[in-house]
Design an enzyme around this catalytic site. Structure first.
Site, PDB file in Angstrom:
ATOM      1  N   ASP A  50       0.853  -0.951  -0.073  1.00 40.92           N
ATOM      2  CA  ASP A  50      -0.320   0.046   0.182  1.00 40.92           C
ATOM      3  C   ASP A  50       0.711   0.755  -0.125  1.00 40.92           C
ATOM      4  O   ASP A  50       2.231   0.895   1.558  1.00 40.92           O
ATOM      5  CB  ASP A  50      -1.008  -0.139   0.787  1.00 40.92           C
ATOM      6  CG  ASP A  50      -1.340   0.989   1.696  1.00 40.92           C
ATOM      7  OD1 ASP A  50      -2.209   1.590   0.596  1.00 40.92           O
ATOM      8  OD2 ASP A  50      -1.781   1.464   2.716  1.00 40.92           O
ATOM      9  N   ASP A  54      -4.493   3.552   3.093  1.00 43.60           N
ATOM     10  CA  ASP A  54      -5.233   3.865   2.623  1.00 43.60           C
ATOM     11  C   ASP A  54      -5.449   2.255   3.510  1.00 43.60           C
ATOM     12  O   ASP A  54      -6.298   2.014   3.568  1.00 43.60           O
ATOM     13  CB  ASP A  54      -6.273   3.656   1.974  1.00 43.60           C
ATOM     14  CG  ASP A  54      -6.371   2.776   0.962  1.00 43.60           C
ATOM     15  OD1 ASP A  54      -5.094   1.770   0.733  1.00 43.60           O
ATOM     16  OD2 ASP A  54      -6.817   2.908  -0.310  1.00 43.60           O
ATOM     17  N   ASP A  58      -2.132  -1.528  -3.189  1.00 43.52           N
ATOM     18  CA  ASP A  58      -2.571  -0.446  -4.903  1.00 43.52           C
ATOM     19  C   ASP A  58      -1.323  -0.687  -6.137  1.00 43.52           C
ATOM     20  O   ASP A  58      -0.166  -1.315  -5.641  1.00 43.52           O
ATOM     21  CB  ASP A  58      -3.011   1.031  -4.154  1.00 43.52           C
ATOM     22  CG  ASP A  58      -1.430   1.766  -3.377  1.00 43.52           C
ATOM     23  OD1 ASP A  58       0.044   1.575  -3.838  1.00 43.52           O
ATOM     24  OD2 ASP A  58      -1.657   1.885  -3.020  1.00 43.52           O
ATOM     25  N   ASP A 127      -7.099 -11.550 -14.712  1.00 40.80           N
ATOM     26  CA  ASP A 127      -7.822 -12.824 -13.763  1.00 40.80           C
ATOM     27  C   ASP A 127      -9.363 -12.173 -14.297  1.00 40.80           C
ATOM     28  O   ASP A 127     -10.119 -11.260 -14.614  1.00 40.80           O
ATOM     29  CB  ASP A 127      -8.190 -12.456 -12.501  1.00 40.80           C
ATOM     30  CG  ASP A 127      -8.963 -13.951 -11.959  1.00 40.80           C
ATOM     31  OD1 ASP A 127      -9.489 -14.320 -11.826  1.00 40.80           O
ATOM     32  OD2 ASP A 127      -7.812 -13.801 -10.444  1.00 40.80           O
ATOM     33  N   ASP A 228     -11.977 -17.810 -14.127  1.00 39.42           N
ATOM     34  CA  ASP A 228     -12.796 -17.970 -12.942  1.00 39.42           C
ATOM     35  C   ASP A 228     -13.488 -18.653 -12.903  1.00 39.42           C
ATOM     36  O   ASP A 228     -14.835 -18.361 -13.819  1.00 39.42           O
ATOM     37  CB  ASP A 228     -12.527 -16.229 -12.268  1.00 39.42           C
ATOM     38  CG  ASP A 228     -13.168 -16.567 -10.821  1.00 39.42           C
ATOM     39  OD1 ASP A 228     -12.683 -16.743 -10.211  1.00 39.42           O
ATOM     40  OD2 ASP A 228     -14.572 -16.870 -10.720  1.00 39.42           O
ATOM     41  N   GLU A 282      -9.245 -22.191 -14.230  1.00 37.41           N
ATOM     42  CA  GLU A 282      -9.760 -22.482 -13.257  1.00 37.41           C
ATOM     43  C   GLU A 282     -10.384 -23.619 -12.886  1.00 37.41           C
ATOM     44  O   GLU A 282     -11.516 -23.530 -12.919  1.00 37.41           O
ATOM     45  CB  GLU A 282     -10.583 -21.596 -11.986  1.00 37.41           C
ATOM     46  CG  GLU A 282      -9.647 -21.911 -10.475  1.00 37.41           C
ATOM     47  CD  GLU A 282     -11.026 -21.162  -9.851  1.00 37.41           C
ATOM     48  OE1 GLU A 282     -10.992 -21.429  -8.464  1.00 37.41           O
ATOM     49  OE2 GLU A 282     -12.214 -20.771  -9.844  1.00 37.41           O
ATOM     50  N   HIS A 349      -5.347 -18.207  -3.635  1.00 32.36           N
ATOM     51  CA  HIS A 349      -6.519 -16.871  -2.356  1.00 32.36           C
ATOM     52  C   HIS A 349      -6.851 -17.593  -1.678  1.00 32.36           C
ATOM     53  O   HIS A 349      -7.775 -16.774  -1.323  1.00 32.36           O
ATOM     54  CB  HIS A 349      -6.087 -15.865  -3.315  1.00 32.36           C
ATOM     55  CG  HIS A 349      -7.136 -16.287  -4.267  1.00 32.36           C
ATOM     56  ND1 HIS A 349      -6.644 -17.030  -5.478  1.00 32.36           N
ATOM     57  CD2 HIS A 349      -8.216 -16.302  -4.537  1.00 32.36           C
ATOM     58  CE1 HIS A 349      -7.586 -16.847  -7.254  1.00 32.36           C
ATOM     59  NE2 HIS A 349      -8.950 -16.922  -5.841  1.00 32.36           N
ATOM     60  N   ASP A 350      -7.287 -19.197  -2.570  1.00 30.01           N
ATOM     61  CA  ASP A 350      -8.896 -19.743  -1.997  1.00 30.01           C
ATOM     62  C   ASP A 350      -8.126 -21.112  -1.421  1.00 30.01           C
ATOM     63  O   ASP A 350      -9.289 -21.947  -0.620  1.00 30.01           O
ATOM     64  CB  ASP A 350      -9.383 -20.450  -3.369  1.00 30.01           C
ATOM     65  CG  ASP A 350      -9.948 -19.537  -4.172  1.00 30.01           C
ATOM     66  OD1 ASP A 350     -10.628 -18.813  -3.750  1.00 30.01           O
ATOM     67  OD2 ASP A 350      -9.539 -19.585  -5.225  1.00 30.01           O
TER      68      ASP A 350
END
Ligand code: GLC
Length: 579
Positions: A50, A54, A58, A127, A228, A282, A349-350
């Site tokens: 970041d 925030d 980013d 993605d 996805d 995926e 990430h899953d």
């Protein structure tokens, strides 16, 4: 100590074998592709770096870290969705496929990031989340306002005059996959959360919209697409009652309908073949045949797929056996030895963190066991997908209480377990071990506040072990996970045998050591991985060649007829072949 015989070398050194190998080598030359030779790094942008305080990663943060990415030796980056989204499912609920969520930056920032990657020889994989959109997308807002709306048929509807729709399992919503909208007096379908209505792929207009979106990004210069949840895109639109008890093999019942292949051929014609891009699915269906139908070159559909069999092995703290692990990778490799291509991964990430699931995340062993797993990922046939932080050995985060969870998947599962009167202590133990939130914590850069990820309040708790596990601490330590990772990417890039070579499993029954060879023409390497925290000795009948390409310990004695591997030792030996 276990003792096993390695017999294979005698076999593979024979002339007849050599001829076979040469023939395969020729075929390999023909099939060479940049995306097969690549090393992919999956970057979860929300948690990477970041720059504006925030608490949310980013694009300028990624730009700041481009040299770091280059130093890893990776050649591709797949970035999770960064499009306009209400973020109910962390960006997998897209409300505008051509707009960037302002928290990540602007389109100019995106362009700068993409250029920066390209200047460093890194390809970019986008993605593409088009099995469903967000319910905040203008398509769904229109579709759910009136049956006459131009977007109504962009989604799947069950008109109320037909009565209640037959039960349909939803992956995120314990109440099922249909939800009612009064304005149209009909139910819409959602395979995932209620806010993620499934797009109607049977509608040619929807498909054209998707191809246009893909072209938009291909024109901007992206090099690949990750599709996805794609195996769900085509449906049996009679929507038969979901057979209870089959929730775990959902795909078999509701995914991979035959018409999916027509759509993929169309997508290939419209997008893939027009640009030098590739696409990875995926999910790979529920059989090898399903997977081949998606990716075999002569089908002109996708180029790569990833299956879930490995991550399905270890969903509870009981873990997995090495035998099962070998079986999964060996059977997939066998099926894809001659045709097709797959990805090799152990986390994303899953999923929970790689070292916490497949290795050993105790302070004593996490370094060596992560190095061992990275050696594995980077020495198998298939494109290695490395999840951010796994180059450091980032671990699971301990989250014993449901209140700490923010993920829609975790919350849905909790609700379902409560409704089923499950033992909630046992449920939380499994969730804490397996939750995908474990894999989404901020990148651990250094020992400053919030691991150097942000000056603000991070959107997700930083793993407190960042004080020991971080880039700064590892960068100048030649024995760190990070230094080993960099060495290993170099080894893979210098040795095409690790990309294209035939894989042969040795010692299939061994419970601690995973051993295999990779062979390409004259080149042959032997990979020895000790998956346990105990020393392990294997006997060798013949080991003629002793050039060690990589080793996560200082020594290894190959002189005798046996080799002793230290806990989680990982070695690749280049073998001399007899001419
Ligand atoms: C895929 C994504 C996952 C997401 C789901 C719904 O499985 O990887 O993160 O929640 O699709 O889009």
């Amino acid at each position: 100590m276990d003792k096993f015989l390695l017999i294979l070398f005698l076999l593979v050194l024979t002339g007849s074998c050599r001829n076979e190998v040469e023939q395969k080598t020729v075929a390999t030359e023909k099939n060479k592709k940049w995306w097969k030779e690549g090393i992919l790094y999956q970057l979860y942008p929300q948690s990477f770096k970041d720059t504006d305080g925030d608490g949310f990663g980013d694009f300028p943060g990624v730009v700041e870290k481009l040299d770091y990415l280059e130093s890893l030796g990776i050649t591709m980056v797949w970035m999770n969705p960064f499009f306009e989204s209400p973020l109910v499912d962390n960006g997998y609920d897209v409300s505008d496929y051509r707009a960037i969520l302002p928290r990540y930056g602007t389109m100019d920032d995106f362009d700068a990031m993409l250029d920066g990657m390209h200047e460093r020889g890194i390809k970019f994989v986008l993605d593409v989340v088009v099995n469903h959109s967000s319910d905040q997308h203008k398509w769904f807002k229109g579709a759910s306002s009136s049956r006459d709306n131009e977007y109504h048929d962009y989604y799947h509807w069950w008109p109320a005059e037909k009565g209640e729709p037959p039960h349909r399992h939803s992956l995120f919503d314990p109440e099922g996959g249909w939800d009612y909208v009064e304005a149209v007096d009909a139910y819409y379908l959602h395979t995932f959360a209620e806010v993620q209505p499934d797009l109607n792929w049977e509608n040619p207009k929807v498909r054209q919209e998707v191809y246009d979106i893909m072209k938009f990004w291909a024109e901007k210069g992206v090099d690949g697409f990750r599709m996805d949840a794609f195996q769900f895109a085509s449906k049996d639109t009679t929507f038969p009652e979901f057979p209870k008890g089959h929730e775990k093999d959902f795909i078999k019942w509701y995914g991979m309908r035959p018409q999916l292949h027509d759509y993929l051929k169309e997508m290939n014609n419209e997008v893939i073949r027009k640009y030098d891009v590739f696409a990875v699915s995926e999910g790979a269906g529920s059989t090898f045949e399903d997977a081949h139908k998606l990716v075999d070159a002569d089908r002109n559909e996708l180029q790569m797929a990833y299956h879930f069999e490995t991550v399905d092995l270890s969903r509870t703290p009981e873990g997995y056996t090495l035998k099962e692990f070998k079986d999964v990778f060996t059977s997939w490799d066998e099926s894809f030895a001659e045709e097709g291509w797959i990805s090799i991964f152990l986390s994303n990430h899953d999923n929970a963190r790689m070292v916490s699931r497949f290795g050993n995340d105790s302070p004593e062993f996490r370094t060596v066991s992560t190095q061992m797993l990275n050696t594995f990922l980077l020495s198998m046939r298939g494109t290695p997908y490395i999840y951010y932080g796994d180059e450091l050995g980032m671990t699971n985060l301990d989250m014993p209480k449901i209140e700490e969870y923010v993920d829609i998947d975790a919350k849905g599962k909790y609700k379902a377990a409560m409704a089923n009167n499950e033992d909630m202590d046992a449920f939380m133990e499994v969730l804490n071990y397996s939750s995908r939130e474990n894999g989404r914590t901020p990148m651990q850069w250094d020992t400053t506040a919030n691991a150097g990820f942000t000056n603000g309040t991070p959107w997700k708790k930083v793993n407190p072990n960042y004080r020991e596990i971080n880039v700064a601490a590892q960068e100048n330590d030649p024995n760190s996970v990070l230094s080993h990772f960099k060495k290993m990417t170099e080894v893979r890039k210098k040795n095409p045998v690790l990309v294209y070579g035939d894989y042969e499993l040795l010692l299939p029954e061994h419970e601690q050591v995973y051993a295999y060879t990779r062979t390409l023409g004259e080149d042959r390497v032997l990979v020895l991985l000790n998956f346990s925290e105990r020393e392990s000795t294997i006997d060798m009948e013949k080991l003629n060649g002793q050039n060690i390409l990589i080793n996560n310990y200082d020594d290894l004695d190959l002189e005798g007829t046996s080799v002793t591997l230290q806990p989680y030792q990982a070695v690749i030996v280049s073998m001399e072949t007899e001419s």
